[in-house]
Design a protein around this motif. Structure first.
Motif, PDB file in Angstrom:
ATOM      1  N   TRP A 163      29.249  47.209  19.094  1.00 33.22           N
ATOM      2  CA  TRP A 163      28.134  47.577  19.963  1.00 33.22           C
ATOM      3  C   TRP A 163      26.933  46.657  19.718  1.00 33.22           C
ATOM      4  O   TRP A 163      26.751  46.174  18.611  1.00 33.22           O
ATOM      5  CB  TRP A 163      27.742  49.037  19.733  1.00 33.22           C
ATOM      6  N   PRO A 164      26.072  46.485  20.737  1.00 33.96           N
ATOM      7  CA  PRO A 164      26.162  47.001  22.098  1.00 33.96           C
ATOM      8  C   PRO A 164      27.146  46.191  22.957  1.00 33.96           C
ATOM      9  O   PRO A 164      27.509  45.067  22.602  1.00 33.96           O
ATOM     10  CB  PRO A 164      24.741  46.839  22.637  1.00 33.96           C
ATOM     11  N   TYR A 165      27.539  46.778  24.078  1.00 30.71           N
ATOM     12  CA  TYR A 165      28.486  46.150  24.999  1.00 30.71           C
ATOM     13  C   TYR A 165      27.886  44.860  25.542  1.00 30.71           C
ATOM     14  O   TYR A 165      26.684  44.791  25.858  1.00 30.71           O
ATOM     15  CB  TYR A 165      28.778  47.120  26.154  1.00 30.71           C
ATOM     16  N   TYR A 166      28.714  43.828  25.713  1.00 34.24           N
ATOM     17  CA  TYR A 166      28.226  42.552  26.204  1.00 34.24           C
ATOM     18  C   TYR A 166      29.290  41.924  27.096  1.00 34.24           C
ATOM     19  O   TYR A 166      30.487  42.084  26.879  1.00 34.24           O
ATOM     20  CB  TYR A 166      27.866  41.621  25.038  1.00 34.24           C
ATOM     21  N   GLU A 167      28.839  41.213  28.104  1.00 30.70           N
ATOM     22  CA  GLU A 167      29.729  40.589  29.075  1.00 30.70           C
ATOM     23  C   GLU A 167      29.143  39.265  29.537  1.00 30.70           C
ATOM     24  O   GLU A 167      28.018  38.910  29.160  1.00 30.70           O
ATOM     25  CB  GLU A 167      29.965  41.505  30.286  1.00 30.70           C
ATOM     26  N   GLY A 168      29.899  38.543  30.372  1.00 27.53           N
ATOM     27  CA  GLY A 168      29.414  37.261  30.842  1.00 27.53           C
ATOM     28  C   GLY A 168      30.086  36.797  32.112  1.00 27.53           C
ATOM     29  O   GLY A 168      31.223  37.184  32.415  1.00 27.53           O
ATOM     30  N   LEU A 169      29.373  35.969  32.855  1.00 23.31           N
ATOM     31  CA  LEU A 169      29.869  35.329  34.061  1.00 23.31           C
ATOM     32  C   LEU A 169      29.497  33.854  34.008  1.00 23.31           C
ATOM     33  O   LEU A 169      28.555  33.467  33.315  1.00 23.31           O
ATOM     34  CB  LEU A 169      29.230  35.936  35.316  1.00 23.31           C
ATOM     35  N   THR A 170      30.213  33.040  34.760  1.00 27.76           N
ATOM     36  CA  THR A 170      29.726  31.689  34.991  1.00 27.76           C
ATOM     37  C   THR A 170      28.528  31.782  35.936  1.00 27.76           C
ATOM     38  O   THR A 170      28.353  32.770  36.660  1.00 27.76           O
ATOM     39  CB  THR A 170      30.800  30.794  35.630  1.00 27.76           C
ATOM     40  N   ILE A 171      27.697  30.766  35.949  1.00 26.45           N
ATOM     41  CA  ILE A 171      26.536  30.786  36.840  1.00 26.45           C
ATOM     42  C   ILE A 171      26.984  30.801  38.301  1.00 26.45           C
ATOM     43  O   ILE A 171      26.338  31.410  39.159  1.00 26.45           O
ATOM     44  CB  ILE A 171      25.587  29.600  36.561  1.00 26.45           C
ATOM     45  N   GLU A 172      28.146  30.159  38.581  1.00 26.98           N
ATOM     46  CA  GLU A 172      28.662  30.166  39.957  1.00 26.98           C
ATOM     47  C   GLU A 172      29.120  31.569  40.355  1.00 26.98           C
ATOM     48  O   GLU A 172      28.909  31.994  41.497  1.00 26.98           O
ATOM     49  CB  GLU A 172      29.814  29.177  40.097  1.00 26.98           C
ATOM     50  N   GLU A 173      29.741  32.295  39.425  1.00 28.37           N
ATOM     51  CA  GLU A 173      30.136  33.669  39.711  1.00 28.37           C
ATOM     52  C   GLU A 173      28.913  34.549  39.925  1.00 28.37           C
ATOM     53  O   GLU A 173      28.887  35.399  40.823  1.00 28.37           O
ATOM     54  CB  GLU A 173      30.984  34.220  38.570  1.00 28.37           C
ATOM     55  N   ARG A 201      26.059  33.650  41.052  1.00 26.47           N
ATOM     56  CA  ARG A 201      25.390  33.312  42.315  1.00 26.47           C
ATOM     57  C   ARG A 201      26.252  33.623  43.539  1.00 26.47           C
ATOM     58  O   ARG A 201      25.765  33.583  44.672  1.00 26.47           O
ATOM     59  CB  ARG A 201      24.993  31.830  42.316  1.00 26.47           C
ATOM     60  N   ASN A 202      27.499  33.958  43.350  1.00 27.31           N
ATOM     61  CA  ASN A 202      28.354  34.289  44.489  1.00 27.31           C
ATOM     62  C   ASN A 202      27.776  35.457  45.273  1.00 27.31           C
ATOM     63  O   ASN A 202      27.219  36.400  44.689  1.00 27.31           O
ATOM     64  CB  ASN A 202      29.759  34.635  43.999  1.00 27.31           C
ATOM     65  N   GLU A 203      27.922  35.425  46.580  1.00 28.13           N
ATOM     66  CA  GLU A 203      27.264  36.447  47.396  1.00 28.13           C
ATOM     67  C   GLU A 203      27.812  37.851  47.191  1.00 28.13           C
ATOM     68  O   GLU A 203      27.159  38.839  47.555  1.00 28.13           O
ATOM     69  CB  GLU A 203      27.336  36.083  48.881  1.00 28.13           C
ATOM     70  N   LEU A 204      28.990  37.985  46.601  1.00 25.69           N
ATOM     71  CA  LEU A 204      29.524  39.321  46.333  1.00 25.69           C
ATOM     72  C   LEU A 204      28.835  40.003  45.155  1.00 25.69           C
ATOM     73  O   LEU A 204      28.790  41.234  45.084  1.00 25.69           O
ATOM     74  CB  LEU A 204      31.021  39.248  46.019  1.00 25.69           C
ATOM     75  N   THR A 205      28.325  39.230  44.209  1.00 19.83           N
ATOM     76  CA  THR A 205      27.808  39.790  42.959  1.00 19.83           C
ATOM     77  C   THR A 205      26.546  40.592  43.214  1.00 19.83           C
ATOM     78  O   THR A 205      25.617  40.131  43.882  1.00 19.83           O
ATOM     79  CB  THR A 205      27.546  38.669  41.944  1.00 19.83           C
ATOM     80  N   LEU A 206      26.530  41.792  42.654  1.00 23.67           N
ATOM     81  CA  LEU A 206      25.470  42.753  42.951  1.00 23.67           C
ATOM     82  C   LEU A 206      24.944  43.363  41.658  1.00 23.67           C
ATOM     83  O   LEU A 206      25.720  43.707  40.759  1.00 23.67           O
ATOM     84  CB  LEU A 206      26.046  43.859  43.840  1.00 23.67           C
ATOM     85  N   LEU A 207      23.633  43.488  41.559  1.00 23.49           N
ATOM     86  CA  LEU A 207      23.016  44.305  40.525  1.00 23.49           C
ATOM     87  C   LEU A 207      22.817  45.684  41.148  1.00 23.49           C
ATOM     88  O   LEU A 207      21.883  45.896  41.916  1.00 23.49           O
ATOM     89  CB  LEU A 207      21.679  43.703  40.073  1.00 23.49           C
ATOM     90  N   ALA A 208      23.717  46.584  40.856  1.00 21.24           N
ATOM     91  CA  ALA A 208      23.709  47.880  41.522  1.00 21.24           C
ATOM     92  C   ALA A 208      22.710  48.831  40.869  1.00 21.24           C
ATOM     93  O   ALA A 208      22.640  48.940  39.642  1.00 21.24           O
ATOM     94  CB  ALA A 208      25.105  48.496  41.501  1.00 21.24           C
TER      95      ALA A 208
END
Length: 332
Positions: A211-221, A223-230
């Protein structure tokens, strides 16, 4: 020459989704009931005006915090729906979606999760932005909701456990957030970190998890239009078990990539480590794209079970979002 847009196979007509009137009717009823109840209470106390107190907006947990967010952002929820994101299946019943989830910070027992998650303090909540970014700062989530565009999107969501749901998320397009904070040219990845409060989240007392939980994306992922901060679901602010008050939604990846209850976003040059990859590297890779051709070491990923109905459907490559994201992985 006139341009004629031909719908791709994944963008089926919105009529295939459960009609909005069916699932939103309950929303309007509850909202009306809340207003009516508030009005009745005001009437009861009208002769005794001095007893009225300012609303408590800080240190709120669980359902109280969600209701306060609903009041604070009245007019922002439900957000306008982005019609580009259609579904090939009915929306999952809201009660079913809310009662079947994973959030190991609280418990790995789905039957206990909802009540355990109510213990999390949600207001106030801030997100620290740091690293290779032009505007590092600590942003209040309420301010982000007021400042940035909100929209509703119908998305498929698939868990690595092979269950799936279809829900209407509300959130901030990640692109809009990136435009706000301005990543620098050296930022190749985005690292996300969730909260650490073992006094509120009993699952975090288990020292066998990092802990704490951690994750990651590429900058291209990112910036992809699907990616959402819900920040919401089913037309209202997120409940705690869904990752309130702000979470990531990347619908072409397995659900664990959509980190919940974010407190830190860091822009970095090197690929960051991720929670499940550190725990089980042979089972969970960094990308974690939905791919029915690649089985989990302990079960097949070729099919998925829809929550609520139990319907078994074939798993779609990239969860059906290949037209948006397949180009990100052509050189891999």
């Amino acid at each position: 020459m006139a341009f004629v847009r031909k719908a791709p196979p994944w963008a089926l007509p919105e009529r295939t989704a459960t009609p909005e009137a069916v699932w939103s009717g309950r929303r309007r009823f509850l909202a009306a009931a809340t207003l009516a109840g508030a009005g009745a209470a005001a009437g009861c106390f009208a002769p005794s005006a001095p007893t009225r107190r300012p609303a408590r907006t800080e240190g709120l947990r669980g359902r109280d915090a969600v209701e306060e967010a609903w009041r604070a952002h009245r007019g922002r929820y439900p957000a306008p729906r982005n019609a580009r994101f259609a579904l090939d299946r009915p929306l999952t019943d809201p009660q079913v979606a809310a009662s079947y989830n994973n959030f190991y910070e609280f418990t790995n027992d789905k039957a206990r999760l909802v009540e355990e998650a109510q213990k999390l303090t949600l207001r106030p909540w801030t997100v620290e932005v740091s690293g290779l970014v032009a505007r590092p700062a600590t942003y209040d989530v309420d301010e982000l909701v007021r400042r940035l565009p909100l929209e509703e999107r119908l998305y498929r969501h698939r868990c690595v456990e092979a269950w799936a749901m279809a829900v209407p998320w509300t959130g901030i397009p990640m692109r809009a957030f990136l435009d706000l904070v301005e990543p620098l040219s050296g930022a190749r990845y985005v690292r996300f970190v969730s909260f650490y409060r073992p006094e509120e989240a009993i699952g975090q007392r288990d020292a066998s998890y990092p802990w704490p939980y951690y994750e990651g994306l590429t900058i291209e992922e990112a910036r992809n239009e699907l990616t959402l901060l819900a920040t919401g679901i089913y037309g209202k602010p997120l409940p705690p078990q869904h990752g309130a008050p702000i979470r990531l939604v990347v619908p072409w990846k397995y659900g664990y990539k959509s980190i919940k209850s974010i407190v830190k976003i860091e822009f970095v040059a090197r690929q960051p480590r991720t929670f499940w990859n550190d725990l089980q590297p042979h089972e969970y890779d960094f990308l974690s794209n939905v791919d029915p051709r690649v089985p989990h070491p302990r079960w097949s990923q070729a099919e998925e079970r829809m929550l609520g109905t139990g319907e078994i459907r074939p798993t779609l490559l990239y969860n059906g979002y290949g037209a948006w994201v397949a180009h990100l992985y052509e050189s891999r």
